[in-house]
Write a protein that holds these residues in place. Sequence first.
Motif, short mmCIF file in Angstrom:
data_model
loop_
_atom_site.label_atom_id
_atom_site.label_comp_id
_atom_site.label_asym_id
_atom_site.label_seq_id
_atom_site.Cartn_x
_atom_site.Cartn_y
_atom_site.Cartn_z
N TRP A 28 125.92 57.01 -41.06
CA TRP A 28 125.61 55.60 -40.89
C TRP A 28 125.41 55.33 -39.41
O TRP A 28 125.98 56.00 -38.55
CB TRP A 28 126.75 54.74 -41.41
N THR A 29 124.60 54.32 -39.09
CA THR A 29 124.39 53.93 -37.71
C THR A 29 124.29 52.41 -37.63
O THR A 29 123.99 51.75 -38.63
CB THR A 29 123.14 54.61 -37.11
N ARG A 30 124.53 51.89 -36.46
CA ARG A 30 124.46 50.45 -36.26
C ARG A 30 123.04 50.09 -35.83
O ARG A 30 122.54 50.60 -34.83
CB ARG A 30 125.46 50.02 -35.19
N HIS A 34 125.59 47.81 -39.96
CA HIS A 34 125.59 49.24 -40.24
C HIS A 34 124.75 49.56 -41.47
O HIS A 34 124.81 48.84 -42.46
CB HIS A 34 127.02 49.74 -40.44
#
Length: 53
Positions: free
Chosen positions: A20-22, A27
């Motif tokens: 996951w990434t922001r 997110h």
Amino acid sequence: MKTNGTVKLEENERQRCEIWTRVMGYHRPVSAFNPGKQQEQQDRLHFRENRGK
């Protein structure tokens, strides 16, 4: 399976890890990105900032 103090997993024992990434303040899983955004994620350079005194 354990050999010489290390653990080795067989392919059928492995589980895929979801990354996951922001993005834009929230997110999201990288797997939900379109192909262009996935490539952009792979091309990102990671750095560590040196702390000054």
